[in-house]
Design a protein around this motif. Structure first.
Motif, PDB file in Angstrom:
ATOM      1  N   PHE A   1       3.562  -5.359 -13.524  1.00 37.56           N
ATOM      2  CA  PHE A   1       3.730  -3.909 -13.621  1.00 37.56           C
ATOM      3  C   PHE A   1       2.927  -3.183 -12.561  1.00 37.56           C
ATOM      4  O   PHE A   1       3.295  -2.097 -12.134  1.00 37.56           O
ATOM      5  CB  PHE A   1       3.307  -3.392 -14.996  1.00 37.56           C
ATOM      6  N   THR A   2       1.811  -3.742 -12.148  1.00 38.86           N
ATOM      7  CA  THR A   2       0.944  -3.055 -11.189  1.00 38.86           C
ATOM      8  C   THR A   2       1.080  -3.572  -9.761  1.00 38.86           C
ATOM      9  O   THR A   2       0.605  -2.928  -8.837  1.00 38.86           O
ATOM     10  CB  THR A   2      -0.530  -3.177 -11.618  1.00 38.86           C
ATOM     11  N   ALA A   3       1.732  -4.717  -9.564  1.00 39.61           N
ATOM     12  CA  ALA A   3       1.762  -5.365  -8.244  1.00 39.61           C
ATOM     13  C   ALA A   3       2.373  -4.485  -7.166  1.00 39.61           C
ATOM     14  O   ALA A   3       1.800  -4.333  -6.077  1.00 39.61           O
ATOM     15  CB  ALA A   3       2.499  -6.697  -8.332  1.00 39.61           C
ATOM     16  N   THR A   4       3.513  -3.897  -7.414  1.00 39.39           N
ATOM     17  CA  THR A   4       4.180  -3.072  -6.408  1.00 39.39           C
ATOM     18  C   THR A   4       3.335  -1.851  -6.077  1.00 39.39           C
ATOM     19  O   THR A   4       3.144  -1.514  -4.911  1.00 39.39           O
ATOM     20  CB  THR A   4       5.566  -2.643  -6.911  1.00 39.39           C
ATOM     21  N   ASP A   5       2.819  -1.206  -7.120  1.00 37.88           N
ATOM     22  CA  ASP A   5       1.973  -0.036  -6.935  1.00 37.88           C
ATOM     23  C   ASP A   5       0.736  -0.384  -6.112  1.00 37.88           C
ATOM     24  O   ASP A   5       0.349   0.347  -5.202  1.00 37.88           O
ATOM     25  CB  ASP A   5       1.577   0.524  -8.300  1.00 37.88           C
ATOM     26  N   LEU A   6       0.124  -1.520  -6.421  1.00 37.55           N
ATOM     27  CA  LEU A   6      -1.087  -1.915  -5.708  1.00 37.55           C
ATOM     28  C   LEU A   6      -0.797  -2.296  -4.256  1.00 37.55           C
ATOM     29  O   LEU A   6      -1.597  -1.995  -3.368  1.00 37.55           O
ATOM     30  CB  LEU A   6      -1.778  -3.072  -6.434  1.00 37.55           C
ATOM     31  N   ALA A   7       0.336  -2.921  -4.002  1.00 34.01           N
ATOM     32  CA  ALA A   7       0.699  -3.261  -2.625  1.00 34.01           C
ATOM     33  C   ALA A   7       0.878  -1.988  -1.793  1.00 34.01           C
ATOM     34  O   ALA A   7       0.403  -1.909  -0.654  1.00 34.01           O
ATOM     35  CB  ALA A   7       1.970  -4.103  -2.604  1.00 34.01           C
ATOM     36  N   ALA A   8       1.528  -0.993  -2.373  1.00 29.69           N
ATOM     37  CA  ALA A   8       1.711   0.278  -1.665  1.00 29.69           C
ATOM     38  C   ALA A   8       0.369   0.973  -1.449  1.00 29.69           C
ATOM     39  O   ALA A   8       0.123   1.542  -0.382  1.00 29.69           O
ATOM     40  CB  ALA A   8       2.664   1.180  -2.452  1.00 29.69           C
ATOM     41  N   LEU A   9      -0.498   0.909  -2.443  1.00 27.04           N
ATOM     42  CA  LEU A   9      -1.824   1.514  -2.323  1.00 27.04           C
ATOM     43  C   LEU A   9      -2.625   0.858  -1.196  1.00 27.04           C
ATOM     44  O   LEU A   9      -3.237   1.539  -0.376  1.00 27.04           O
ATOM     45  CB  LEU A   9      -2.580   1.387  -3.642  1.00 27.04           C
ATOM     46  N   ALA A  10      -2.600  -0.465  -1.137  1.00 28.62           N
ATOM     47  CA  ALA A  10      -3.328  -1.179  -0.080  1.00 28.62           C
ATOM     48  C   ALA A  10      -2.805  -0.792   1.297  1.00 28.62           C
ATOM     49  O   ALA A  10      -3.579  -0.627   2.237  1.00 28.62           O
ATOM     50  CB  ALA A  10      -3.223  -2.685  -0.293  1.00 28.62           C
ATOM     51  N   GLN A  11      -1.502  -0.629   1.400  1.00 24.81           N
ATOM     52  CA  GLN A  11      -0.922  -0.240   2.684  1.00 24.81           C
ATOM     53  C   GLN A  11      -1.356   1.180   3.064  1.00 24.81           C
ATOM     54  O   GLN A  11      -1.738   1.430   4.209  1.00 24.81           O
ATOM     55  CB  GLN A  11       0.603  -0.347   2.625  1.00 24.81           C
ATOM     56  N   ARG A  12      -1.327   2.098   2.101  1.00 22.96           N
ATOM     57  CA  ARG A  12      -1.749   3.478   2.384  1.00 22.96           C
ATOM     58  C   ARG A  12      -3.228   3.544   2.755  1.00 22.96           C
ATOM     59  O   ARG A  12      -3.635   4.339   3.594  1.00 22.96           O
ATOM     60  CB  ARG A  12      -1.475   4.378   1.178  1.00 22.96           C
ATOM     61  N   ALA A  13      -4.034   2.719   2.107  1.00 23.30           N
ATOM     62  CA  ALA A  13      -5.473   2.723   2.377  1.00 23.30           C
ATOM     63  C   ALA A  13      -5.819   1.896   3.608  1.00 23.30           C
ATOM     64  O   ALA A  13      -6.970   1.886   4.048  1.00 23.30           O
ATOM     65  CB  ALA A  13      -6.232   2.186   1.166  1.00 23.30           C
ATOM     66  N   ASP A  14      -4.825   1.196   4.158  1.00 26.78           N
ATOM     67  CA  ASP A  14      -5.010   0.352   5.337  1.00 26.78           C
ATOM     68  C   ASP A  14      -6.130  -0.675   5.127  1.00 26.78           C
ATOM     69  O   ASP A  14      -7.068  -0.765   5.927  1.00 26.78           O
ATOM     70  CB  ASP A  14      -5.281   1.203   6.576  1.00 26.78           C
ATOM     71  N   ILE A  15      -6.027  -1.392   4.005  1.00 27.95           N
ATOM     72  CA  ILE A  15      -7.006  -2.448   3.731  1.00 27.95           C
ATOM     73  C   ILE A  15      -6.289  -3.769   3.520  1.00 27.95           C
ATOM     74  O   ILE A  15      -5.128  -3.812   3.147  1.00 27.95           O
ATOM     75  CB  ILE A  15      -7.867  -2.139   2.481  1.00 27.95           C
ATOM     76  N   ARG A  16      -7.018  -4.825   3.796  1.00 20.66           N
ATOM     77  CA  ARG A  16      -6.538  -6.171   3.496  1.00 20.66           C
ATOM     78  C   ARG A  16      -7.400  -6.688   2.357  1.00 20.66           C
ATOM     79  O   ARG A  16      -8.570  -7.017   2.549  1.00 20.66           O
ATOM     80  CB  ARG A  16      -6.670  -7.067   4.718  1.00 20.66           C
ATOM     81  N   ALA A  17      -6.820  -6.726   1.175  1.00 20.44           N
ATOM     82  CA  ALA A  17      -7.568  -7.135  -0.008  1.00 20.44           C
ATOM     83  C   ALA A  17      -8.143  -8.531   0.156  1.00 20.44           C
ATOM     84  O   ALA A  17      -9.274  -8.795  -0.256  1.00 20.44           O
ATOM     85  CB  ALA A  17      -6.673  -7.058  -1.244  1.00 20.44           C
ATOM     86  N   ASP A  18      -7.393  -9.434   0.787  1.00 24.87           N
ATOM     87  CA  ASP A  18      -7.883 -10.804   0.936  1.00 24.87           C
ATOM     88  C   ASP A  18      -9.159 -10.859   1.770  1.00 24.87           C
ATOM     89  O   ASP A  18     -10.023 -11.700   1.541  1.00 24.87           O
ATOM     90  CB  ASP A  18      -6.803 -11.721   1.508  1.00 24.87           C
ATOM     91  N   ALA A  19      -9.332  -9.930   2.708  1.00 23.36           N
ATOM     92  CA  ALA A  19     -10.552  -9.905   3.528  1.00 23.36           C
ATOM     93  C   ALA A  19     -11.756  -9.401   2.733  1.00 23.36           C
ATOM     94  O   ALA A  19     -12.900  -9.727   3.064  1.00 23.36           O
ATOM     95  CB  ALA A  19     -10.328  -9.021   4.757  1.00 23.36           C
ATOM     96  N   LEU A  20     -11.519  -8.617   1.693  1.00 19.68           N
ATOM     97  CA  LEU A  20     -12.612  -8.073   0.878  1.00 19.68           C
ATOM     98  C   LEU A  20     -13.047  -9.019  -0.231  1.00 19.68           C
ATOM     99  O   LEU A  20     -14.149  -8.883  -0.771  1.00 19.68           O
ATOM    100  CB  LEU A  20     -12.180  -6.743   0.255  1.00 19.68           C
ATOM    101  N   LEU A  21     -12.185  -9.960  -0.599  1.00 12.88           N
ATOM    102  CA  LEU A  21     -12.469 -10.802  -1.760  1.00 12.88           C
ATOM    103  C   LEU A  21     -13.733 -11.640  -1.625  1.00 12.88           C
ATOM    104  O   LEU A  21     -14.542 -11.688  -2.552  1.00 12.88           O
ATOM    105  CB  LEU A  21     -11.271 -11.709  -2.060  1.00 12.88           C
ATOM    106  N   ALA A  22     -13.921 -12.309  -0.507  1.00 11.68           N
ATOM    107  CA  ALA A  22     -15.076 -13.208  -0.369  1.00 11.68           C
ATOM    108  C   ALA A  22     -16.414 -12.477  -0.532  1.00 11.68           C
ATOM    109  O   ALA A  22     -17.253 -12.908  -1.335  1.00 11.68           O
ATOM    110  CB  ALA A  22     -15.018 -13.967   0.953  1.00 11.68           C
TER     111      ALA A  22
END
Length: 148
Positions: free
Chosen positions: A111-132
């Motif tokens: 339910f949240t995946a699409t919304d979160l993908a769009a949010l990451a794109q708007r915020a210009d972040i790469r979540a995988d780079a922040l995880l570590a």
């Protein structure tokens, strides 16, 4: 916030604000009113396995046993978990994820995946780079002897 605040304080402050905004966004996206505390228990059990006692779960979430018991009762009423007697201690129970609970956790993520993908794109972040670095911070906080 103040520019003179220590960087780690500022980072933790931002994480706290992000958590509140994300909590509200997550709960609004759920079609059946699934609350974040209920989801986090389901998520914990998917990630780390089930069969834990309510006391173990309460410690893992740093909650009182009464608070965790209330959460587990709500999850059990919805058929997402089942409570069974603990074979090692007749006074205790063990918590197990049901197939419905596992499916509901997967639905919540979807339910949240699409919304979160769009949010990451708007915020210009790469979540995988922040995880570590965030996982390293979480691990350090979790292991801190002053935690309890």
């Amino acid at each position: 916030m103040n520019d003179q605040d220590p960087a780690l304080f500022a980072l933790l402050n931002e994480i706290g604000i992000i958590e509140q905004l994300a909590r509200n966004r997550f709960e609004r996206a759920q079609p059946d009113g699934l609350r974040l505390p209920h989801f986090t228990v389901l998520n914990h059990m998917v990630r780390l396995g089930d069969g834990k006692t309510p006391g173990q779960l309460a410690r893992a979430f740093q909650l009182t046993k009464a608070t965790m018991t209330n959460t587990l009762q709500r999850l059990e009423a919805r058929g997402f978990i089942r409570l069974e007697p603990d074979p090692d201690d007749a006074r205790a129970k063990r918590v197990f994820l049901t197939p419905e609970g596992r499916a509901r956790r997967e639905e919540a993520v979807a339910f949240t995946a699409t919304d979160l993908a769009a949010l990451a794109q708007r915020a210009d972040i790469r979540a995988d780079a922040l995880l570590a670095p965030l996982r390293a911070l979480r691990t350090a906080l979790d292991r801190d002897p002053r935690r309890n």
